[in-house]
Design a protein around this motif. Structure first.
Motif, PDB file in Angstrom:
ATOM      1  N   THR A   1       0.961  -1.296   0.123  1.00 23.30           N
ATOM      2  CA  THR A   1      -0.037  -0.006  -0.043  1.00 23.30           C
ATOM      3  C   THR A   1       0.835   1.224   0.127  1.00 23.30           C
ATOM      4  N   HIS A   2       2.367   1.180  -0.316  1.00 22.90           N
ATOM      5  CA  HIS A   2       2.963   2.403  -0.256  1.00 22.90           C
ATOM      6  C   HIS A   2       3.723   2.306  -1.570  1.00 22.90           C
ATOM      7  N   PHE A   3       4.045   3.742  -2.154  1.00 25.49           N
ATOM      8  CA  PHE A   3       4.860   4.152  -3.135  1.00 25.49           C
ATOM      9  C   PHE A   3       6.048   4.917  -2.537  1.00 25.49           C
ATOM     10  N   ALA A   4       7.350   4.695  -2.999  1.00 22.28           N
ATOM     11  CA  ALA A   4       8.385   5.770  -2.885  1.00 22.28           C
ATOM     12  C   ALA A   4       8.850   6.089  -4.227  1.00 22.28           C
ATOM     13  N   PHE A   5       9.310   7.452  -4.549  1.00 25.26           N
ATOM     14  CA  PHE A   5       9.535   7.832  -5.676  1.00 25.26           C
ATOM     15  C   PHE A   5      10.890   8.379  -5.786  1.00 25.26           C
ATOM     16  N   ASP A   6      11.382   8.687  -7.022  1.00 25.06           N
ATOM     17  CA  ASP A   6      12.899   9.214  -7.402  1.00 25.06           C
ATOM     18  C   ASP A   6      12.996  10.565  -6.919  1.00 25.06           C
ATOM     19  N   LYS A   7      11.869  11.269  -6.739  1.00 29.37           N
ATOM     20  CA  LYS A   7      12.003  12.745  -6.412  1.00 29.37           C
ATOM     21  C   LYS A   7      10.785  13.056  -5.356  1.00 29.37           C
ATOM     22  N   PRO A   8      10.859  13.837  -4.390  1.00 28.37           N
ATOM     23  CA  PRO A   8       9.905  14.283  -3.724  1.00 28.37           C
ATOM     24  C   PRO A   8       8.749  15.032  -4.207  1.00 28.37           C
ATOM     25  N   LEU A   9       7.430  14.888  -3.728  1.00 31.86           N
ATOM     26  CA  LEU A   9       6.341  15.630  -4.449  1.00 31.86           C
ATOM     27  C   LEU A   9       6.655  17.088  -4.144  1.00 31.86           C
ATOM     28  N   LEU A  10       6.390  18.011  -4.938  1.00 36.49           N
ATOM     29  CA  LEU A  10       6.409  19.365  -4.777  1.00 36.49           C
ATOM     30  C   LEU A  10       5.167  20.131  -4.907  1.00 36.49           C
ATOM     31  N   LYS A  11       4.169  19.310  -4.792  1.00 33.54           N
ATOM     32  CA  LYS A  11       2.819  20.010  -4.656  1.00 33.54           C
ATOM     33  C   LYS A  11       1.955  19.156  -3.864  1.00 33.54           C
ATOM     34  N   PRO A  12       0.808  19.861  -3.281  1.00 34.10           N
ATOM     35  CA  PRO A  12       0.210  18.938  -2.186  1.00 34.10           C
ATOM     36  C   PRO A  12      -0.852  18.188  -2.997  1.00 34.10           C
ATOM     37  N   HIS A  13      -1.313  16.981  -2.507  1.00 31.31           N
ATOM     38  CA  HIS A  13      -2.377  16.466  -3.215  1.00 31.31           C
ATOM     39  C   HIS A  13      -3.467  15.844  -2.084  1.00 31.31           C
ATOM     40  N   LEU A  14      -4.749  15.708  -2.622  1.00 30.52           N
ATOM     41  CA  LEU A  14      -5.667  15.042  -1.983  1.00 30.52           C
ATOM     42  C   LEU A  14      -6.070  13.896  -1.947  1.00 30.52           C
ATOM     43  N   THR A  15      -6.667  13.278  -0.645  1.00 31.05           N
ATOM     44  CA  THR A  15      -6.965  11.868  -0.659  1.00 31.05           C
ATOM     45  C   THR A  15      -7.755  11.584  -1.831  1.00 31.05           C
ATOM     46  N   THR A  16      -7.567  10.478  -2.305  1.00 29.29           N
ATOM     47  CA  THR A  16      -8.517   9.812  -3.222  1.00 29.29           C
ATOM     48  C   THR A  16      -7.966  10.479  -4.811  1.00 29.29           C
ATOM     49  N   ASP A  17      -7.088  11.444  -4.713  1.00 27.55           N
ATOM     50  CA  ASP A  17      -6.411  11.763  -6.117  1.00 27.55           C
ATOM     51  C   ASP A  17      -5.773  10.469  -6.745  1.00 27.55           C
ATOM     52  N   TYR A  18      -5.925  10.325  -8.310  1.00 23.76           N
ATOM     53  CA  TYR A  18      -5.355   9.303  -8.812  1.00 23.76           C
ATOM     54  C   TYR A  18      -4.098   9.179  -8.815  1.00 23.76           C
ATOM     55  N   VAL A  19      -3.580   7.916  -8.989  1.00 29.34           N
ATOM     56  CA  VAL A  19      -2.011   7.552  -9.380  1.00 29.34           C
ATOM     57  C   VAL A  19      -2.062   6.714 -10.470  1.00 29.34           C
ATOM     58  N   THR A  20      -1.575   6.956 -11.494  1.00 35.29           N
ATOM     59  CA  THR A  20      -2.072   6.522 -12.863  1.00 35.29           C
ATOM     60  C   THR A  20      -0.867   6.088 -13.474  1.00 35.29           C
ATOM     61  N   ASN A  21      -0.636   4.669 -14.107  1.00 34.23           N
ATOM     62  CA  ASN A  21       0.282   4.544 -15.086  1.00 34.23           C
ATOM     63  C   ASN A  21      -0.473   4.363 -16.529  1.00 34.23           C
ATOM     64  N   ALA A  22      -0.255   5.101 -17.661  1.00 35.80           N
ATOM     65  CA  ALA A  22      -0.925   4.880 -18.647  1.00 35.80           C
ATOM     66  C   ALA A  22       0.092   5.088 -20.010  1.00 35.80           C
ATOM     67  N   LEU A  23      -0.499   4.692 -21.165  1.00 31.82           N
ATOM     68  CA  LEU A  23       0.352   4.822 -22.581  1.00 31.82           C
ATOM     69  C   LEU A  23       0.944   6.267 -22.491  1.00 31.82           C
ATOM     70  N   THR A  24       2.093   6.188 -22.885  1.00 30.87           N
ATOM     71  CA  THR A  24       2.807   7.665 -23.082  1.00 30.87           C
ATOM     72  C   THR A  24       2.427   8.287 -24.692  1.00 30.87           C
ATOM     73  N   VAL A  25       1.980   9.327 -24.610  1.00 33.76           N
ATOM     74  CA  VAL A  25       1.262   9.956 -25.979  1.00 33.76           C
ATOM     75  C   VAL A  25       2.598  10.847 -26.500  1.00 33.76           C
ATOM     76  N   HIS A  26       2.641  10.834 -27.620  1.00 35.52           N
ATOM     77  CA  HIS A  26       4.025  11.605 -28.178  1.00 35.52           C
ATOM     78  C   HIS A  26       2.912  12.267 -29.242  1.00 35.52           C
ATOM     79  N   ALA A  27       3.284  13.769 -28.983  1.00 39.16           N
ATOM     80  CA  ALA A  27       2.590  14.835 -30.146  1.00 39.16           C
ATOM     81  C   ALA A  27       3.507  15.279 -30.994  1.00 39.16           C
ATOM     82  N   SER A  28       3.045  15.404 -32.285  1.00 34.83           N
ATOM     83  CA  SER A  28       3.945  16.030 -33.372  1.00 34.83           C
ATOM     84  C   SER A  28       3.327  17.125 -33.992  1.00 34.83           C
TER      85      SER A  28
END
Length: 375
Positions: free
Chosen positions: A289-316
């Motif tokens: 039930t826990h993540f640790a990241f490569d960098k600290p979070l620099l913005k506050p986030h609310l409980t129930t905010d989503y944590v998402t892994n999705a397809l990377t989209v490339h714009a041209s």
């Protein structure tokens, strides 16, 4: 005295363009002494303004006690707020380009959400984008070299450029092959089908496509939270007393090395380009039930905010001329307010601007969104 509705509305200016005439080329008779004449009409675009800005704060006490940046806390903050302004405006400009009303999607997909992981950029799209611009008589962007004329420029991600280079029977020309020692666009890397390519990581939109895995924060986070104690052997991110993890409802199917985006639950399940609260981080440690990241979070986030892994989209973005207007009521301006706390300790370095990047001539550019290779 202004009415309340007028005061509440964002400031806007209307710009009017006059259409060219439509000639009637039928021959005239000898008896046609009076002509109806050609007609003129116009179109208008409303350009509005928004308030943008940011600020960093530090204490005189920290300047003396914390030997940061060789004791030059003021210089460090000045540098970082300057980079904040550059990044901020760059994102606003990118987001304006991505509002094109008629975007194209690789493999003929209907929208961004329909893209799959193998819907790569096809170099044949270059010819299609060029002919679309030429059919609209779009002149092209002036080249940086003397006497270089006008050309179509594609700004895209390094991954798309790699995929073009590696296609079978590639016609890719490296920038040195045609430009030599002449002036080039900043970050220009090559050419395909007469279109000059410029790279930027800003157009690799991590986790903007179809969702692969998603969880939610199980508790609000604070600034400085979430960085693992040691990252990539040599880095020790964050502060000693910070909370090293974030709590989520479940980490099932996530893995170390994945990039995830923390984004506002109120805006939907997919990260939006316009969600300024989002942050993207690499997972370096996890348990149930826990993540640790490569960098600290620099913005506050609310409980129930989503944590998402999705397809990377490339714009041209294929640019044929000035398509986005940078409306400025007040140019970005440095602000250094006086200290006004009781002990006069707190310094504030910031910037503000009354401005907006806005779609102005959509026919002057084209946008294709695609997936990219992952190796």
């Amino acid at each position: 005295m202004q009415r309340a509705a007028e005061m509440a509305a964002p400031a806007a200016r209307r710009v009017t363009n006059c259409y060219d005439t439509e000639p009637n080329w039928n021959a005239l008779a000898e008896t046609d002494l009076w002509l109806r004449g050609a007609a003129l009409d116009s179109r208008t675009v409303s350009i509005s303004l928004e308030i943008h800005g940011d600020i960093l704060k530090f204490s005189d006490y920290n300047q003396i006690v914390d030997y940061v940046n060789r004791g030059d806390m003021r210089g460090l903050v000045s540098e970082k707020i300057g980079q904040n302004q550059v990044d901020y405006l760059d994102i606003l400009a990118r987001n304006a380009f991505l509002t094109h009303p008629n975007k194209f999607f690789a493999a003929g997909r209907a929208n961004r959400a329909a893209l799959t992981s193998v819907d790569y950029f096809d170099p044949d799209y270059c010819e299609t984008m060029r002919i679309h611009l030429e059919e609209n008589e779009i002149p092209g962007v002036a080249g940086p070299e003397d006497g270089g004329g006008q050309t179509i420029v594609c700004v895209t991600s390094p991954r798309v450029i790699k995929d073009i280079r590696n296609v079978a029977a590639s016609q890719w020309l490296e920038v040195q092959e045609y430009a030599g020692t002449n002036r080039k666009f900043t970050s220009e890397v090559g050419m395909w089908a007469g279109i000059r390519f410029v790279k930027t990581n800003r157009l690799a939109l991590r986790n903007a496509g179809v969702t692969v895995i998603q969880t939610a924060l199980n508790g609000a986070t604070v600034v400085g939270q979430g960085a693992y104690a040691t990252v990539d052997v040599v880095y020790h991110p964050g502060q000693t007393g910070s909370t090293r993890t974030v709590t989520v409802t479940s980490t099932a199917s996530f893995a170390v090395g994945m990039y995830v985006t923390i984004h506002a639950q109120t805006l939907g399940t997919t990260p939006l380009d316009t969600d300024g609260t989002q942050e993207t981080r690499r997972i370096v440690w996890l348990d149930g039930t826990h993540f640790a990241f490569d960098k600290p979070l620099l913005k506050p986030h609310l409980t129930t905010d989503y944590v998402t892994n999705a397809l990377t989209v490339h714009a041209s973005i294929f640019m044929g001329g000035p398509a986005i207007v940078y409306g400025v009521g007040e140019a970005p301006t440095v602000i250094i307010p006086p200290k006004y706390d009781d002990l006069m300790l707190v310094n504030r370095y910031g910037w503000r601007g009354f401005l907006k990047f806005q779609l102005f001539r959509p026919e002057y550019y084209q946008v294709i969104e695609s997936a990219g290779s992952v190796d």
